[in-house]
Design an enzyme around this catalytic site. Structure first.
Site, mmCIF file in Angstrom:
data_model
loop_
_atom_site.group_PDB
_atom_site.id
_atom_site.type_symbol
_atom_site.label_atom_id
_atom_site.label_comp_id
_atom_site.label_asym_id
_atom_site.label_seq_id
_atom_site.Cartn_x
_atom_site.Cartn_y
_atom_site.Cartn_z
ATOM 1 N N HIS A 39 69.987 20.250 25.138
ATOM 2 C CA HIS A 39 68.734 20.022 24.857
ATOM 3 C C HIS A 39 67.838 21.372 25.183
ATOM 4 O O HIS A 39 66.660 21.698 24.264
ATOM 5 C CB HIS A 39 68.222 19.079 26.135
ATOM 6 N N LYS A 152 73.987 17.355 16.524
ATOM 7 C CA LYS A 152 74.997 16.583 16.968
ATOM 8 C C LYS A 152 74.654 14.969 16.691
ATOM 9 O O LYS A 152 75.733 14.351 16.183
ATOM 10 C CB LYS A 152 74.993 16.630 18.546
ATOM 11 N N ARG A 190 75.835 11.244 27.986
ATOM 12 C CA ARG A 190 76.804 10.141 28.386
ATOM 13 C C ARG A 190 78.136 10.950 28.973
ATOM 14 O O ARG A 190 78.869 10.055 29.366
ATOM 15 C CB ARG A 190 77.256 9.622 27.034
HETATM 16 P P1 AMP Z 1 69.037 12.743 23.236
HETATM 17 O O1 AMP Z 1 68.437 12.957 24.635
HETATM 18 O O2 AMP Z 1 70.533 12.271 23.390
HETATM 19 O O3 AMP Z 1 68.339 11.618 22.588
HETATM 20 O O4 AMP Z 1 68.931 14.010 22.403
HETATM 21 C C1 AMP Z 1 67.575 14.360 22.357
HETATM 22 C C2 AMP Z 1 67.831 15.647 21.279
HETATM 23 O O5 AMP Z 1 68.776 16.676 21.797
HETATM 24 C C3 AMP Z 1 68.422 15.163 20.200
HETATM 25 O O6 AMP Z 1 67.712 15.814 19.024
HETATM 26 C C4 AMP Z 1 69.748 15.468 20.147
HETATM 27 O O7 AMP Z 1 70.460 15.657 18.773
HETATM 28 C C5 AMP Z 1 69.868 16.817 20.801
HETATM 29 N N1 AMP Z 1 71.099 17.235 21.529
HETATM 30 C C6 AMP Z 1 71.629 16.345 22.249
HETATM 31 N N2 AMP Z 1 73.094 16.908 22.479
HETATM 32 C C7 AMP Z 1 73.045 17.925 21.784
HETATM 33 C C8 AMP Z 1 74.080 19.186 21.717
HETATM 34 N N3 AMP Z 1 75.011 19.023 22.650
HETATM 35 N N4 AMP Z 1 73.963 20.115 20.952
HETATM 36 C C9 AMP Z 1 72.651 19.994 20.227
HETATM 37 N N5 AMP Z 1 71.707 19.204 20.358
HETATM 38 C C10 AMP Z 1 71.855 18.085 21.208
#
Ligand code: AMP
Length: 282
Positions: A39, A152, A190
Site C-alpha cells: 500500500h 496485485k 491476509r
Molecule cells: P486492499 O487494501 O487489499 O484493498 O488494497 C488496496 C490497494 O493496494 C489495491 O490497489 C491493491 O492492489 C494494492 N495492493 C495490495 N497489496 C499490494 C502489493 N503487494 N503490491 C502492490 N499493490 C498492492
C-alpha cells in the site's frame, strides 16, 4: 500540513473542491487498511506525482460474499494512521458503513463482459460489482486526478479501468507494480492470517509463476503446457489448494490462445483457509 481524517463524503468533497480551485493535483489510493509496504508504495508514487494525496481506509461489506472473511478482515486503524502520517499523506477518508451505505441505499454499478468472466469473478459472485460501486462512490467524494491501484489485484485494475472509461469518470488509472516479501510472496493484509507453516509454504505460488514465465521465455507458447508446468510446481506443496490458474490477455482479460509477451498468468489458492492471489506478466 497535519494529517486530516474525515468520515463524511460531503466533507471530503468540500476539501477536494478547495484543492481543485487552487490548481492542486490530487492522487487517490483506496485501501481496506491493515497497511503494508504494498500500500505504502502506491502512496509514495502518488506523493511523487501529485500535490495532494488522499488515502481511503474502508472495509467494504459489499465486496465480500456471505462466506468470506469480512468479519475476520484485519482492522488496525491507529497503526494505519501512524504509517500514513509518516508518509505525509494529506487526508484519510475513513467512512463508516452508515456513511457509505445509509438507510435506503439502493444503487449499484454492474460490470459486464470479459473482465468479469474469468479469474476471481466466478468464485466471488458480486465481488467486482461491490468493488465498482464503492470505488465510484469514493471517486465522487475524493474527485482525484489519478487513481493508484496495485497490479496485485490485476482483475480489479481491469474492472476499474473499464468502469471509469464506461462511466466517463475523469480520472487516470495508474497501475503500480506488485510489492513482494524477500521470499517472493506478494504482500497482502491476509498474509497476517497465515500460520507460520503456511507462511513458509506460500512463496511456492510466485516460484511456480516464475517457472511458467521462464518456460515461455524459452519458446513455449501453448497455455496448456505452460499452465501444466506451473501446476506441477504448486503440487509439490500438498497443503496448497489451487482455485484457478489462467493465462489472459490485457486489458480485458480474455483467455489467451497463445502465451506471449504481455500475457498475464494469474492464480488464486487457499492455504490454511486463507485465500491468496498472485500474477505475473510475461
Ligand atoms: P486492499 O487494501 O487489499 O484493498 O488494497 C488496496 C490497494 O493496494 C489495491 O490497489 C491493491 O492492489 C494494492 N495492493 C495490495 N497489496 C499490494 C502489493 N503487494 N503490491 C502492490 N499493490 C498492492
Amino acid at each position: 500540513m497535519p494529517l486530516k481524517v474525515l468520515a463524511k463524503p460531503t466533507e471530503v468533497q468540500v476539501l477536494s473542491f478547495q484543492w481543485h480551485k487552487k490548481g492542486r493535483s490530487i492522487g487517490f489510493v483506496p485501501t481496506m487498511g491493515a497497511l503494508h509496504e504494498g500500500h505504502l508504495e502506491l502512496v509514495r508514487q502518488s506523493r511523487r506525482e501529485n500535490d495532494v494525496t488522499i488515502v481511503s481506509i474502508y472495509v467494504n461489506p459489499l465486496q465480500f460474499g456471505p462466506h468470506e472473511d469480512y468479519q475476520q478482515y484485519p482492522r488496525v486503524f491507529d497503526q494505519d494512521l501512524a504509517l500514513l502520517r509518516k508518509e505525509k499523506v494529506d487526508l484519510v477518508y475513513h467512512p463508516t458503513n452508515q456513511e457509505m451505505y445509509p438507510k435506503g441505499f439502493n444503487t449499484g454499478v454492474e460490470v459486464k463482459g470479459n473482465v468479469v468472466q474469468g479469474l476471481c469473478a466466478p468464485f466471488r459472485p458480486g465481488h467486482f460489482n461491490g468493488v465498482a460501486t464503492v470505488v465510484v462512490k469514493l471517486l465522487e467524494a475524493v474527485l482525484p486526478h489519478k487513481l493508484y491501484l496495485g497490479q496485485k489485484d490485476a482483475q480489479q485494475v481491469a474492472v476499474l479501468t473499464r468502469v471509469v472509461t464506461d462511466l466517463d469518470i475523469p480520472v487516470t488509472v495508474v497501475p503500480c507494480p506488485i510489492v513482494r516479501e524477500i521470499d517472493g510472496l506478494a504482500m497482502s493484509s491476509r498474509n497476517l492470517r497465515l500460520s507460520p507453516i503456511a507462511r513458509g509454504v506460500a512463496p511456492v505460488l510466485y516460484r511456480a509463476l516464475k517457472v511458467g514465465r521462464s518456460i515461455v521465455q524459452l519458446g513455449e507458447s501453448d497455455p496448456k503446457k505452460v499452465l501444466g508446468e506451473i501446476r506441477k510446481v504448486i503440487k509439490t506443496e500438498k497443503s496448497v489448494k489451487l482455485q484457478y490458474l489462467e493465462a489472459v490477455k490485457l486489458p480485458d482479460l480474455e483467455p489467451a490462445e497463445r502465451i506471449k509477451s504481455g500475457t498475464m498468468i494469474a492464480l488464486a489458492a487457499y492455504l490454511d483457509g486463507v485465500r491468496l492471489i498472485d500474477n505475473i506478466l510475461v
